[in-house]
Design a protein around this motif. Structure first.
Motif, PDB file in Angstrom:
ATOM      1  N   SER A   1     165.819  41.727   3.941  1.00 40.21           N
ATOM      2  CA  SER A   1     166.749  41.029   4.831  1.00 40.21           C
ATOM      3  C   SER A   1     166.451  41.326   6.295  1.00 40.21           C
ATOM      4  O   SER A   1     166.664  40.485   7.170  1.00 40.21           O
ATOM      5  CB  SER A   1     168.198  41.428   4.510  1.00 40.21           C
ATOM      6  N   LEU A   2     165.933  42.545   6.570  1.00 39.78           N
ATOM      7  CA  LEU A   2     165.567  42.896   7.941  1.00 39.78           C
ATOM      8  C   LEU A   2     164.430  42.012   8.438  1.00 39.78           C
ATOM      9  O   LEU A   2     164.397  41.617   9.608  1.00 39.78           O
ATOM     10  CB  LEU A   2     165.151  44.371   7.995  1.00 39.78           C
ATOM     11  N   GLY A   3     163.498  41.687   7.541  1.00 40.50           N
ATOM     12  CA  GLY A   3     162.366  40.853   7.938  1.00 40.50           C
ATOM     13  C   GLY A   3     162.655  39.365   7.941  1.00 40.50           C
ATOM     14  O   GLY A   3     161.977  38.600   8.637  1.00 40.50           O
ATOM     15  N   LEU A   4     163.668  38.928   7.173  1.00 40.64           N
ATOM     16  CA  LEU A   4     163.930  37.490   7.011  1.00 40.64           C
ATOM     17  C   LEU A   4     164.023  36.708   8.323  1.00 40.64           C
ATOM     18  O   LEU A   4     163.347  35.679   8.477  1.00 40.64           O
ATOM     19  CB  LEU A   4     165.215  37.289   6.206  1.00 40.64           C
ATOM     20  N   PRO A   5     164.842  37.138   9.301  1.00 40.87           N
ATOM     21  CA  PRO A   5     164.981  36.308  10.498  1.00 40.87           C
ATOM     22  C   PRO A   5     163.928  36.559  11.575  1.00 40.87           C
ATOM     23  O   PRO A   5     163.892  35.837  12.575  1.00 40.87           O
ATOM     24  CB  PRO A   5     166.375  36.702  11.017  1.00 40.87           C
ATOM     25  N   ASP A   6     163.058  37.574  11.387  1.00 40.50           N
ATOM     26  CA  ASP A   6     162.185  38.004  12.475  1.00 40.50           C
ATOM     27  C   ASP A   6     161.228  36.914  12.951  1.00 40.50           C
ATOM     28  O   ASP A   6     160.954  36.809  14.151  1.00 40.50           O
ATOM     29  CB  ASP A   6     161.384  39.244  12.052  1.00 40.50           C
ATOM     30  N   ALA A   7     160.650  36.149  12.031  1.00 40.10           N
ATOM     31  CA  ALA A   7     159.672  35.124  12.419  1.00 40.10           C
ATOM     32  C   ALA A   7     160.289  33.735  12.527  1.00 40.10           C
ATOM     33  O   ALA A   7     159.587  32.777  12.868  1.00 40.10           O
ATOM     34  CB  ALA A   7     158.521  35.110  11.409  1.00 40.10           C
ATOM     35  N   VAL A   8     161.582  33.619  12.265  1.00 37.66           N
ATOM     36  CA  VAL A   8     162.210  32.298  12.236  1.00 37.66           C
ATOM     37  C   VAL A   8     162.401  31.729  13.636  1.00 37.66           C
ATOM     38  O   VAL A   8     162.235  30.520  13.851  1.00 37.66           O
ATOM     39  CB  VAL A   8     163.566  32.360  11.488  1.00 37.66           C
TER      40      VAL A   8
ATOM     41  N   GLY B   1     159.955  39.610   3.515  1.00 37.04           N
ATOM     42  CA  GLY B   1     161.064  38.953   4.212  1.00 37.04           C
ATOM     43  C   GLY B   1     160.591  38.128   5.395  1.00 37.04           C
ATOM     44  O   GLY B   1     161.049  36.993   5.603  1.00 37.04           O
ATOM     45  N   ALA B   2     159.638  38.681   6.165  1.00 38.64           N
ATOM     46  CA  ALA B   2     159.120  37.969   7.336  1.00 38.64           C
ATOM     47  C   ALA B   2     158.394  36.690   6.941  1.00 38.64           C
ATOM     48  O   ALA B   2     158.376  35.713   7.699  1.00 38.64           O
ATOM     49  CB  ALA B   2     158.183  38.881   8.122  1.00 38.64           C
ATOM     50  N   ALA B   3     157.778  36.687   5.746  1.00 34.46           N
ATOM     51  CA  ALA B   3     157.100  35.482   5.267  1.00 34.46           C
ATOM     52  C   ALA B   3     158.091  34.476   4.695  1.00 34.46           C
ATOM     53  O   ALA B   3     157.911  33.263   4.833  1.00 34.46           O
ATOM     54  CB  ALA B   3     156.063  35.862   4.201  1.00 34.46           C
ATOM     55  N   LEU B   4     159.150  34.972   4.047  1.00 33.37           N
ATOM     56  CA  LEU B   4     160.139  34.080   3.427  1.00 33.37           C
ATOM     57  C   LEU B   4     160.980  33.335   4.454  1.00 33.37           C
ATOM     58  O   LEU B   4     161.376  32.190   4.222  1.00 33.37           O
ATOM     59  CB  LEU B   4     161.058  34.877   2.502  1.00 33.37           C
ATOM     60  N   GLY B   5     161.271  33.982   5.588  1.00 29.83           N
ATOM     61  CA  GLY B   5     162.132  33.367   6.596  1.00 29.83           C
ATOM     62  C   GLY B   5     161.623  32.008   7.056  1.00 29.83           C
ATOM     63  O   GLY B   5     162.340  30.994   6.937  1.00 29.83           O
ATOM     64  N   PRO B   6     160.390  31.925   7.591  1.00 27.42           N
ATOM     65  CA  PRO B   6     159.867  30.610   8.001  1.00 27.42           C
ATOM     66  C   PRO B   6     159.734  29.631   6.834  1.00 27.42           C
ATOM     67  O   PRO B   6     159.899  28.424   7.015  1.00 27.42           O
ATOM     68  CB  PRO B   6     158.480  30.958   8.576  1.00 27.42           C
TER      69      PRO B   6
END
Length: 405
Positions: free
Chosen positions: A15-22, A136-141
């Motif tokens: 969840s921490l990574g989810l919004p990072d690249a969005v 998470g960082a990959a899933l966000g975008p």
């Protein structure tokens, strides 16, 4: 040993990574809707980073007062509120307002969970923890792209992410009892008052640790943000192709952390870090090789320079992979469990400062000297990091091995 609590910690890092690249993925649409220049995304990024640094610096005192479980649950709640706020923001100023709880929440949960895993779990768990961030960082975008392809707006993408964060918040509050036993043990073993920054710097090797961490994060962020521009302007690679090549760097980091988790069963943190440095250096060498003229010859349907830069980015990602989690995980062995919380909070702050400051600095240099400076700049940062880390090992060699898990 795997446990329900470790699963929850892993989900928290996803969840921490989810919004990072969005934000970067959605900004081309957002800036047109808000009627602001495309460069204004930097103001949101800087505000988030500053708040993250602030909460990282205060993480030790907050953890000692409230405990890791409550800090994690409340921090994820803050990010859920912030992401929901992004989804309903009518203007840039409102989005900037919600960037404050976003940054404060991200910094607190990052430092708290890194400390908890460093003290209570193995190097494998630490590497896989940071692998979860990459997922998470990959899933966000991907989630944002899926929503956009269905004809919805970018706001719906952020709304979906906020619902995921809200669900995790409920899970975290329900799981607070799982943290209790270990946190009671910590309170009997650790110092009752947070250490001052001067006290932290007086610890043998602490300055070297913070500087090496600062430089590592500067390298990682610079490679991630500027490799695309380097390929387009210096190697004359088509922009769409260069964008897909950049993804290989992050794939290398994510897969490398999964692999490092397996190797951590037999390799010490120091071996993982130095091995990663060796692979990273090889990747930087290949970046230099890609600049050599006369590489129009084709192999496997691609120009030689394209193959070289693909290998360079993959190897750079694989090399970077174990360094960040292994430095954190080795903190108890290098500085003692009683100093771990204080050091990790400052490490997180150093990480965000390095990530925030050096990529813009390279942008200034690139404007003057061109993007061809990119491999040289990255290599200078690499040798600075390696020098400081070797000094860290030299100064703390008498302490290593005293703490076992």
């Amino acid at each position: 040993m795997f446990s329900l609590l470790l699963l929850i910690i892993y989900l928290s890092f996803v969840s921490l990574g989810l919004p990072d690249a969005v934000l970067g993925a959605a900004w081309p649409i957002i800036h047109e809707e808000f009627g602001v220049p495309i460069s204004f995304s930097g103001s949101i990024y800087m505000l988030i980073s500053c708040c993250t640094i602030l909460s990282s610096l205060k993480s030790e005192s907050l953890r000692l007062r409230f405990g890791t479980g409550k800090i994690t649950a409340f921090s994820v709640l803050l990010t859920a509120v912030a992401i929901f706020g992004f989804s309903i923001s009518p203007s840039l100023s409102v989005m900037l307002f919600f960037a404050i709880p976003y940054g404060l929440g991200a910094g607190s949960v990052d430092a708290a969970l890194n400390h908890y895993v460093a003290v209570h779990y193995s190097g494998r768990s630490m590497n896989w923890l940071h692998c979860m961030w990459g997922i998470g960082a990959a899933l966000g975008p991907y989630i944002l792209g899926f929503v956009l392809q269905r004809g919805e707006s970018w706001r719906s993408g952020y709304l979906v992410l906020s619902m995921i964060q809200a669900t995790l918040t409920i899970i975290l509050f329900l799981s607070l009892g799982l943290w209790g036993k270990e946190e009671k043990k910590e309170k009997t073993e650790e110092k009752k008052t947070p250490m001052s920054f001067r006290q932290i710097l007086s610890i043998t090797g602490a300055k070297e640790c913070l500087v090496s961490f600062f430089l590592y994060c500067a390298i990682e962020q610079t490679l991630g943000l500027w490799s695309g521009s380097f390929m387009v302007y210096s190697l004359k690679i088509e922009a769409k192709l260069a964008a897909s090549f950049v993804a290989l760097f992050y794939f290398g980091i994510t897969f490398g952390r999964f692999l490092a988790g397996i190797l951590a069963a037999k390799w010490q943190d120091e071996a993982l870090i130095l091995g990663g440095c060796g692979i990273l250096f090889l990747g930087l060498v290949l970046l230099f090789c890609s600049m050599v003229p006369g590489q129009e010859v084709k192999l496997f349907g691609m120009e030689l320079r394209q193959l070289l830069v693909i290998c360079a980015l993959l190897l750079s990602g694989l090399g970077c992979a174990p360094i960040y989690p292994a430095i954190i995980h080795s903190t108890p062995r290098n500085f003692g469990a009683e100093n771990t919380s204080a050091l990790i909070g400052k490490q997180m702050a150093a990480a965000y400062i390095g990530s925030m400051s050096f990529p813009p600095f390279f942008g200034v240099l690139a404007k003057i000297f061109g993007t061809g400076l990119f491999p040289f700049f990255s290599t200078v940062l690499f040798f600075g990091m390696l020098f400081m880390y070797r000094n860290l090992l030299y100064k703390t060699r008498g302490k290593r091995g005293k703490i076992e898990r």
